[in-house]
Design a protein around this motif. Structure first.
Motif, PDB file in Angstrom:
ATOM      1  N   GLU A  39       0.830  -1.206   0.000  1.00 10.34           N
ATOM      2  CA  GLU A  39       0.000   0.000   0.000  1.00 10.34           C
ATOM      3  C   GLU A  39       0.863   1.253   0.000  1.00 10.34           C
ATOM      4  N   ALA A  42       2.171   1.707  -3.469  1.00  9.70           N
ATOM      5  CA  ALA A  42       1.134   2.224  -4.368  1.00  9.70           C
ATOM      6  C   ALA A  42       0.821   3.682  -4.077  1.00  9.70           C
ATOM      7  N   LEU A  43       0.842   4.082  -2.838  1.00  6.02           N
ATOM      8  CA  LEU A  43       0.524   5.451  -2.458  1.00  6.02           C
ATOM      9  C   LEU A  43       1.499   6.439  -3.084  1.00  6.02           C
ATOM     10  N   LEU A  46       0.386   6.335  -7.211  1.00  9.37           N
ATOM     11  CA  LEU A  46      -0.967   6.593  -7.694  1.00  9.37           C
ATOM     12  C   LEU A  46      -1.438   7.973  -7.262  1.00  9.37           C
ATOM     13  N   TYR A  51      -5.975   6.137  -5.291  1.00 11.09           N
ATOM     14  CA  TYR A  51      -5.562   5.314  -4.163  1.00 11.09           C
ATOM     15  C   TYR A  51      -6.705   5.150  -3.165  1.00 11.09           C
ATOM     16  N   THR A  55      -8.347   1.512  -2.330  1.00 11.74           N
ATOM     17  CA  THR A  55      -8.255   0.919  -1.008  1.00 11.74           C
ATOM     18  C   THR A  55      -9.623   0.745  -0.365  1.00 11.74           C
TER      19      THR A  55
END
Length: 104
Positions: A39, A42-43, A46, A51, A55
């Protein structure tokens, strides 16, 4: 760390065999450490809106896994909510990728 002394007090020596310890470590990695690391990865890559929407799909995936693996049943209103989350995730992902490819 707070509940560790209580857990150790109730555990027997047979609890700490190699397969049990490996299972404990595996569950810890797969349920917390690896997902959190992914995560954070990805944060950084994105847009925040994408995001946030993606999530928000985590509970929906949990409900689907509960259905597939545990045979849990959900009422129609919850299925509608899961469908809405999946559609929103697909839409924001599609829109995010589309904006990047269009000329400025």
């Amino acid at each position: 760390m707070l509940v560790l002394p209580f857990g150790l007090g109730g555990a027997s020596e047979a609890t700490f065999t190699l397969p049990v310890v490996l299972t404990i470590v595996g569950v810890g990695l797969l349920s917390s450490a690896i997902p959190y690391s992914l995560e954070m990865f990805a944060l950084r890559r994105l847009p925040l809106k994408s995001y946030g929407i993606l999530t928000s799909g985590e509970p929906a995936m949990g409900a689907l896994m509960g259905l597939l693996l545990l045979g849990e049943q959900l009422p129609p209103a919850q299925w509608l909510g899961i469908a809405a989350i999946i559609v929103a995730s697909m839409g924001t992902t599609w829109q995010g990728g589309r904006r990047r490819t269009e000329p400025a």
